[in-house]
Motif scaffolding. Structure first.
Motif, short mmCIF file in Angstrom:
data_model
loop_
_atom_site.label_atom_id
_atom_site.label_comp_id
_atom_site.label_asym_id
_atom_site.label_seq_id
_atom_site.Cartn_x
_atom_site.Cartn_y
_atom_site.Cartn_z
N ASN A 71 0.86 -1.20 0.00
CA ASN A 71 0.00 0.00 0.00
C ASN A 71 0.89 1.24 0.00
O ASN A 71 1.30 1.72 1.05
N GLY A 72 1.20 1.70 -1.21
CA GLY A 72 2.04 2.90 -1.30
C GLY A 72 3.40 2.65 -0.69
O GLY A 72 4.17 1.83 -1.16
N SER A 73 3.68 3.35 0.39
CA SER A 73 4.99 3.26 1.03
C SER A 73 5.02 2.28 2.19
O SER A 73 5.95 2.29 2.98
N THR A 74 3.98 1.46 2.33
CA THR A 74 3.96 0.45 3.39
C THR A 74 3.71 -0.94 2.79
O THR A 74 3.19 -1.07 1.69
N MET A 75 4.07 -1.95 3.56
CA MET A 75 3.86 -3.33 3.16
C MET A 75 3.19 -4.07 4.30
O MET A 75 3.62 -3.96 5.46
N GLN A 76 2.14 -4.82 3.98
CA GLN A 76 1.42 -5.61 4.97
C GLN A 76 1.64 -7.10 4.74
O GLN A 76 1.68 -7.56 3.60
N ALA A 77 1.78 -7.84 5.83
CA ALA A 77 1.79 -9.30 5.79
C ALA A 77 0.68 -9.78 6.71
O ALA A 77 0.70 -9.50 7.92
N ILE A 78 -0.29 -10.47 6.15
CA ILE A 78 -1.43 -10.98 6.91
C ILE A 78 -1.23 -12.48 7.09
O ILE A 78 -1.21 -13.24 6.12
N TRP A 79 -1.10 -12.92 8.34
CA TRP A 79 -0.79 -14.31 8.65
C TRP A 79 -2.04 -15.09 9.07
O TRP A 79 -2.88 -14.59 9.81
N LYS A 80 -2.11 -16.35 8.60
CA LYS A 80 -3.18 -17.25 9.01
C LYS A 80 -2.58 -18.61 9.36
O LYS A 80 -1.59 -19.03 8.76
N LEU A 81 -3.21 -19.31 10.30
CA LEU A 81 -2.83 -20.67 10.66
C LEU A 81 -4.07 -21.54 10.66
O LEU A 81 -5.03 -21.27 11.41
N ASP A 82 -4.08 -22.54 9.81
CA ASP A 82 -5.23 -23.46 9.66
C ASP A 82 -6.53 -22.69 9.43
O ASP A 82 -7.58 -23.01 10.01
N GLY A 83 -6.46 -21.65 8.60
CA GLY A 83 -7.63 -20.89 8.21
C GLY A 83 -7.99 -19.75 9.13
O GLY A 83 -8.87 -18.94 8.80
N ASN A 84 -7.35 -19.63 10.28
CA ASN A 84 -7.65 -18.57 11.24
C ASN A 84 -6.60 -17.47 11.17
O ASN A 84 -5.40 -17.73 11.25
N GLU A 85 -7.08 -16.21 11.03
CA GLU A 85 -6.15 -15.10 10.95
C GLU A 85 -5.48 -14.90 12.29
O GLU A 85 -6.12 -14.88 13.34
N ILE A 86 -4.15 -14.75 12.27
CA ILE A 86 -3.36 -14.64 13.49
C ILE A 86 -2.95 -13.21 13.77
O ILE A 86 -3.16 -12.67 14.85
N ILE A 87 -2.34 -12.56 12.76
CA ILE A 87 -1.79 -11.23 12.98
C ILE A 87 -1.58 -10.56 11.64
O ILE A 87 -1.36 -11.23 10.62
N THR A 88 -1.65 -9.24 11.64
CA THR A 88 -1.27 -8.42 10.48
C THR A 88 -0.09 -7.56 10.88
O THR A 88 -0.15 -6.83 11.88
N VAL A 89 0.99 -7.65 10.11
CA VAL A 89 2.20 -6.90 10.40
C VAL A 89 2.42 -5.91 9.27
O VAL A 89 2.36 -6.27 8.09
N GLU A 90 2.68 -4.65 9.64
CA GLU A 90 2.86 -3.60 8.62
C GLU A 90 4.18 -2.89 8.88
O GLU A 90 4.53 -2.58 10.02
N ASN A 91 4.92 -2.66 7.78
CA ASN A 91 6.20 -1.96 7.87
C ASN A 91 6.29 -0.89 6.80
O ASN A 91 5.74 -1.06 5.70
#
Length: 461
Positions: free
Chosen positions: A406-426
C-alpha cells in the motif's frame, strides 16, 4: 589395472575345478557326428556377477546358483571332443583384456561353471570362443557387473494422477531409499516406444524425469531400466537391463472446465509447477551444479504430491515464484501445507532472490522457532514475524500469508489453519527495475519434513 596380475590364474584354474551340474540323460542334449555348439545357460547381459556377494566360493550346486558363476554347455559328440578348444577372455568396460585361458577337449553335453574371480567394482565382458580344428565355430559374449550394491525396483510412480493430452508428467522410479556411493552410482535409462527420453545417474536425480504426454488420449507405456554403473562416456548399453519396470499411463480426453480454468488463471504457482521448472532447468546445469542440492523425495499423498526434505535436500526453480513487477509487488497469497519432523530453529523454507542480489525474500524459522518473513532490498531489511512458533512435529499445518503493498507500506497478513493470526505492517521502499531471478525450496540449511502444498495466488489489486 592392479587386478590383472591375479586374474589369469583364477580364470585358468576353473577348468581344473569343473564339476557337473544339471547333467541330463536326455538324448536331446547329445550331438552327433562332428558338429559342436556353445550355449551360455545361466547369464543374461547386465546381470550382477560378483564373488564378493555370492557367499562361499563353493562347487556345491546349492551354493553356486548365480552370483559369482556363469554356466555354459558345449554340445557335440563326446568321441570327437579332442577336435575342439575353448578360450575364455575377460575384458573391462573399456575393452582392455584382463585375462585369457584355454582348454583343449573340454567336457561336452553337461553344464559347466565359470567361476568369476574377485573384481573391482565396474563393468566387464566375458567372451567364450569355441574352436574346432582351429576354426572359430561359436562365440558367446556377456556383459556383466561387479558390485556389492543390490538393485531393486518396485515400479514407476506418476503424477498427476489424472493425465490429459500434452500434460507434463513427473515419472519416478520407485526404488529403495538407499543412495549408493559416488563410486557405485546407479544409472537410469528411460524409454518410450523404444526411444530414449532421458538417461543419467541417481546422483544427478534421474530416478525422476519429466515426460510430455502425447496429444491424443489413450494408453501409453514408458519403461525405466537400471544399471549398476553408467556406460563408458559417449556410449550406451546395447542390451536391456534385467532390472526394469514399465508403467501404462492412461491419457484422458480433456474436458472444458471454465471454473477450473478461472481458478488456474489466479494461481500463479503451485508446488508441482515449481518442481517441474526445477527439473527442466536440470538439463542446462553442469554435474557440479546438479550435485549442489540433494533433491527431496516426492511422495504421493492422496491425489496430490508432496516433497520430503531431510534438512539438506532442496531444489532451485529458475524463476521468481512471487509476482514481482518492475515498479511494484502485486498482491499475492501463499498457502503452505507442511508437516515438520525434527528441530526447526534457524531452518529455511524458501528463499527468493533477483539475479543482481539487490532484492530477496526469505521465509524461515528464527532461532526462537517463530516463522518469519524477511524482505531485503540492498542493505535494508524488513521483518514480518508471524507469532506462529513451536509447531508440533508430525502434525500437518496450513500456514498462509498475504503480501499487500500500500504505497509506502507493506502488509503481511498471517493465518494458521484458516484462522487469521496477525497483520504486520512496515514502512517499505520498493526498488524499481526488471525483476528476474530464482527461488530455492529447502536447501543445505533447510527444514526436515514434508511440504505438500505451496500455492502462490494472485489477489485482486
Amino acid at each position: 589395472m592392479k587386478i590383472h596380475c591375479f586374474l589369469k590364474p583364477l580364470i585358468f584354474s576353473f577348468f581344473g575345478a569343473i564339476v557337473l551340474f544339471g547333467c541330463s540323460d536326455s538324448a536331446d542334449f547329445f550331438g552327433g557326428g562332428d558338429t559342436f555348439s556353445l550355449t551360455v545357460i545361466s547369464t543374461e547381459n547386465g546381470e550382477i556377477l560378483s564373488s564378493t556377494t555370492s557367499g562361499a566360493r563353493s562347487t556345491d550346486p546349492a551354493a553356486a546358483t548365480g552370483k559369482g558363476y556363469m554356466f555354459f554347455r558345449v554340445q557335440g559328440n563326446e568321441e570327437n571332443r579332442e577336435q575342439i578348444r575353448l578360450a575364455i577372455d575377460l575384458f573391462n568396460g573399456f575393452g582392455e583384456q584382463l585375462a585369457h585361458s584355454e582348454k583343449t577337449a573340454p567336457e561336452v553335453n553337461i553344464d559347466l561353471p565359470v567361476e568369476i574371480p574377485v573384481l573391482e567394482q565396474g563393468q566387464y565382458e566375458i567372451v567364450l570362443s569355441l574352436f574346432q580344428n582351429e576354426h572359430l565355430i561359436s562365440e558367446e559374449r556377456r556383459t556383466f557387473f561387479s558390485t556389492e550394491n543390490k538393485i531393486k525396483i518396485q515400479g514407476i510412480q506418476s503424477f498427476p494422477l489424472v493425465i490429459f493430452p500434452r500434460d507434463t508428467v513427473l515419472l519416478i522410479a520407485d526404488i529403495p531409499n538407499n543412495v549408493p556411493s559416488d563410486r557405485n552410482n546407479v544409472f537410469f535409462r528411460w524409454t518410450y516406444k523404444k526411444q530414449i527420453i532421458a538417461r543419467g545417474t541417481l546422483r544427478d536425480g534421474y530416478d525422476q524425469i519429466l515426460w510430455e504426454a502425447p496429444k491424443e488420449d489413450g494408453v501409453y507405456t514408458v519403461k525405466v531400466e537400471i544399471f549398476p554403473f553408467a556406460p563408458v562416456i559417449g556410449n550406451d548399453f546395447n542390451f536391456d537391463s534385467p532390472f526394469a519396470a514399465t508403467a501404462d499411463l492412461f491419457i484422458s480426453p480433456r474436458k472444458e472446465d471454465k471454473a477450473a480454468e478461472k481458478e488456474k488463471d489466479r494461481l500463479y504457482y503451485d508446488l508441482f509447477s515449481i518442481y517441474v521448472s526445477a527439473l527442466k532447468e536440470r538439463e542446462n546445469q553442469t554435474h557440479e551444479q546438479r550435485a549442489m542440492l540433494r533433491r527431496p523425495i516426492p511422495v504421493i499423498i492422496g491425489e496430490t504430491i508432496g516433497m520430503k526434505f531431510n534438512g539438506q535436500a532442496g531444489f532451485v526453480c529458475p524463476e521468481l515464484i512471487f509476482p514481482l513487477q518492475d515498479e511494484r509487488i502485486d498482491p499475492f497469497n501463499v498457502r503452505l501445507g507442511i508437516t515438520l519432523q525434527g528441530e526447526q530453529a534457524g531452518k529455511q523454507i524458501l528463499t527468493l532472490a533477483t539475479r543482481e542480489a539487490d532484492f530477496s525474500l526469505d521465509f524461515f524459522f528464527d532461532t526462537k522457532n517463530e516463522l518469519v518473513l524477511r524482505l531485503k532490498i540492498k542493505d535494508r531489511e524488513y521483518f514480518f514475524p508471524s507469532t506462529i512458533k513451536k509447531l508440533e512435529q508430525n502434525t500437518k499445518y496450513l500456514i498462509e500469508f498475504a503480501i499487500i503493498q500500500n504505497g509506502s507500506t507493506m502488509q503481511a497478513i498471517w493465518k494458521l489453519d484458516g484462522n487469521e493470526i496477525i497483520t504486520v505492517e512496515n514502512p517499505f521502499s520498493y526498488l524499481k527495475g526488471e525483476k528476474k531471478g530464482y527461488t530455492v525450496i529447502g536447501g543445505e540449511n533447510g527444514i526436515k519434513g514434508i511440504i505438500d502444498i505451496l500455492d502462490v495466488i494472485q489477489l485482486d489489486k
